[in-house]
Scaffold this motif. Structure first.
Motif, mmCIF file in Angstrom:
data_model
loop_
_atom_site.group_PDB
_atom_site.id
_atom_site.type_symbol
_atom_site.label_atom_id
_atom_site.label_comp_id
_atom_site.label_asym_id
_atom_site.label_seq_id
_atom_site.Cartn_x
_atom_site.Cartn_y
_atom_site.Cartn_z
ATOM 1 N N ASP A 1 0.851 -1.184 0.000
ATOM 2 C CA ASP A 1 0.000 0.000 0.000
ATOM 3 C C ASP A 1 0.892 1.242 0.000
ATOM 4 O O ASP A 1 1.904 1.286 0.702
ATOM 5 C CB ASP A 1 -0.881 -0.023 1.260
ATOM 6 N N LYS B 1 -2.489 2.162 -9.653
ATOM 7 C CA LYS B 1 -3.638 2.913 -9.146
ATOM 8 C C LYS B 1 -4.835 1.997 -8.907
ATOM 9 O O LYS B 1 -5.186 1.182 -9.755
ATOM 10 C CB LYS B 1 -4.031 4.021 -10.131
ATOM 11 N N ALA B 2 -5.443 2.142 -7.749
ATOM 12 C CA ALA B 2 -6.665 1.421 -7.372
ATOM 13 C C ALA B 2 -6.575 -0.065 -7.721
ATOM 14 O O ALA B 2 -7.519 -0.653 -8.221
ATOM 15 C CB ALA B 2 -7.882 2.062 -8.030
ATOM 16 N N SER B 3 -5.435 -0.684 -7.429
ATOM 17 C CA SER B 3 -5.219 -2.071 -7.852
ATOM 18 C C SER B 3 -5.588 -3.107 -6.798
ATOM 19 O O SER B 3 -5.540 -4.301 -7.073
ATOM 20 C CB SER B 3 -3.764 -2.263 -8.281
ATOM 21 N N TYR C 1 -8.518 -3.820 -3.513
ATOM 22 C CA TYR C 1 -9.650 -3.370 -2.720
ATOM 23 C C TYR C 1 -9.475 -3.925 -1.319
ATOM 24 O O TYR C 1 -9.380 -5.137 -1.116
ATOM 25 C CB TYR C 1 -10.964 -3.854 -3.334
ATOM 26 N N CYS C 2 -9.374 -3.035 -0.331
ATOM 27 C CA CYS C 2 -9.073 -3.449 1.034
ATOM 28 C C CYS C 2 -9.771 -2.509 2.016
ATOM 29 O O CYS C 2 -9.760 -1.290 1.822
ATOM 30 C CB CYS C 2 -7.554 -3.422 1.237
ATOM 31 N N ARG D 1 -12.298 0.091 0.502
ATOM 32 C CA ARG D 1 -11.973 1.073 -0.540
ATOM 33 C C ARG D 1 -10.837 0.586 -1.433
ATOM 34 O O ARG D 1 -10.056 -0.272 -1.050
ATOM 35 C CB ARG D 1 -11.630 2.433 0.059
ATOM 36 N N ALA D 2 -10.760 1.177 -2.608
ATOM 37 C CA ALA D 2 -9.681 0.856 -3.548
ATOM 38 C C ALA D 2 -8.389 1.502 -3.055
ATOM 39 O O ALA D 2 -8.385 2.652 -2.611
ATOM 40 C CB ALA D 2 -10.026 1.366 -4.940
ATOM 41 N N ARG D 3 -7.311 0.747 -3.128
ATOM 42 C CA ARG D 3 -6.005 1.225 -2.658
ATOM 43 C C ARG D 3 -5.007 1.279 -3.807
ATOM 44 O O ARG D 3 -4.986 0.406 -4.675
ATOM 45 C CB ARG D 3 -5.432 0.269 -1.612
ATOM 46 N N ASP D 4 -4.166 2.292 -3.784
ATOM 47 C CA ASP D 4 -3.036 2.366 -4.707
ATOM 48 C C ASP D 4 -1.902 1.548 -4.100
ATOM 49 O O ASP D 4 -1.679 1.579 -2.889
ATOM 50 C CB ASP D 4 -2.566 3.814 -4.893
#
Length: 105
Positions: free
Chosen positions: A57, A79-81, A83-84, A87-90
């Motif tokens: 993260d 980017k947004a790879s 989901y944790c 929410r989507a996390r980079d």
């Protein structure tokens, strides 16, 4: 207290992913680095592995530091790879390839 492992990310391309998790009370003690080194040595020596990659993260610089200590190089941000926690996390991507790898002593 935690775990370290290798996952075949793309076996056809000889790519594996390093994954690790550690209880927060044990952070900052060098345990992941200590556990991952013999695993990485073994994998590059005995597996048909050309590339080892690892993600963290973007909000976790301590994990990025572990990857750097293991000889991995920053490749970029996905980017947004993942989901944790709702929410989507980079995620930052790090890797090392066989031709760059120097076994740990």
């Amino acid at each position: 207290i935690g775990s370290v492992g290798l996952i075949p990310a793309n076996p056809a391309n000889r790519t594996f992913e390093l994954a690790y998790a550690l209880s927060e009370e044990h952070w900052g003690k060098g345990l992941i680095d200590e556990a991952a080194r013999p695993l990485i040595n073994f994998a590059f020596k005995h597996f048909a592995m050309e590339r080892l990659q690892c993600r963290c993260d973007v909000l976790n610089p301590q994990s990025a530091r572990v990857m750097e200590k293991l000889g991995m190089h920053f490749e970029g941000t996905l980017k947004a790879s993942m989901y944790c926690k709702g929410r989507a996390r980079d995620m930052h991507m790090y890797s090392i390839v066989k031709s760059e790898f120097r076994p740990f002593l």
